[in-house]
Motif scaffolding. Structure first.
Motif, PDB file in Angstrom:
ATOM      1  N   GLY A  46       0.803  -1.218   0.000  1.00 50.62           N
ATOM      2  CA  GLY A  46       0.000   0.000   0.000  1.00 50.62           C
ATOM      3  C   GLY A  46       0.837   1.269   0.000  1.00 50.62           C
ATOM      4  O   GLY A  46       0.350   2.344  -0.366  1.00 50.62           O
TER       5      GLY A  46
ATOM      6  N   ASP B 191      -4.205  -8.025  -2.739  1.00 48.62           N
ATOM      7  CA  ASP B 191      -5.231  -8.841  -2.088  1.00 48.62           C
ATOM      8  C   ASP B 191      -5.758  -9.924  -3.024  1.00 48.62           C
ATOM      9  O   ASP B 191      -6.247 -10.960  -2.570  1.00 48.62           O
ATOM     10  CB  ASP B 191      -6.379  -7.960  -1.567  1.00 48.62           C
TER      11      ASP B 191
ATOM     12  N   ILE C 112      -5.194  -0.568   1.598  1.00 51.70           N
ATOM     13  CA  ILE C 112      -4.306  -1.737   1.616  1.00 51.70           C
ATOM     14  C   ILE C 112      -3.549  -1.810   2.938  1.00 51.70           C
ATOM     15  O   ILE C 112      -3.438  -2.878   3.557  1.00 51.70           O
ATOM     16  CB  ILE C 112      -3.317  -1.696   0.425  1.00 51.70           C
TER      17      ILE C 112
END
Length: 199
Positions: free
Chosen positions: A75, A123, A190
């Motif tokens: 992220g 993910d 994230i």
């Protein structure tokens, strides 16, 4: 190829990558009118998605290329790119940046698009690994082929969205603000969902 597996692969790709169309539309809007912008975006999307598939396939065979604890920290990439794009947009508003405002005058570079694609798809790896691991080698190759074909479809969809008259006008006016906000939001989601830095 088994049509059932092709259908499952297409469905899985669509469900796990629906948010990419918005990001691609923003990238295409940023690159509009610049020579080579489309090629860089498509190449970056492919590069990022091939990275996702490489990690997922390796993990399905038992190799861990990316430790699970490291995934949330992906992220940081869209977060950093978003902050940088926001800073550049702010400088451009004040007329301070001159030619330095846009590092890539033709829109985002291949590695920037690839990085955002990979980080945003971190993910997806968690979804793909168990599917690949239980599918077997032949079905897994079908999944990979279908996914790679659908990357082109996704790029076309992103370009069509960006080219729609109303969307194009909106992105032309607000894209320099929306893109940093979307990238920062992706990065924060994230990081938070993955529990990075104890969040």
């Amino acid at each position: 190829m088994d049509l059932g597996v092709i259908g499952q692969a297409a469905g899985l790709f669509a469900v796990t990558n629906v948010d990419d169309i918005v990001i691609l539309a923003l990238f295409f809007a940023q690159a509009a009118g610049h020579h080579g912008g489309t090629v860089r975006i498509v190449a970056g999307q492919y590069l990022g998605f091939v990275g996702i598939l490489a990690v997922a396939v390796a993990a399905a065979f038992g190799a861990t290329l990316l430790p699970p604890a490291a995934v949330p920290y992906l992220g940081l990439l869209p977060l950093t790119l978003g902050i940088r794009a926001g800073w550049q947009a702010w400088r451009q508003r004040d007329g301070e940046g001159g030619d330095e405002v846009d590092v890539r005058p033709g829109g985002p570079g291949v590695l920037a698009v690839a990085g955002v694609t990979f980080a945003n798809g971190g993910d997806n790896i968690g979804v793909y690994v168990p599917v690949f691991a239980t599918a077997g080698a032949e079905a897994m190759s079908t999944y990979v082929i279908v996914f790679l074909v659908l990357v082109v479809v996704w790029c076309l969809a992103g370009r069509l969205v960006a080219g729609h008259r109303l969307v194009a006008a909106t992105l032309s006016r607000w894209g320099h603000i929306v893109l940093p906000v979307v990238l920062v939001a992706i990065g924060v989601v994230i990081l938070v969902e993955g529990g990075a830095f104890g969040l």
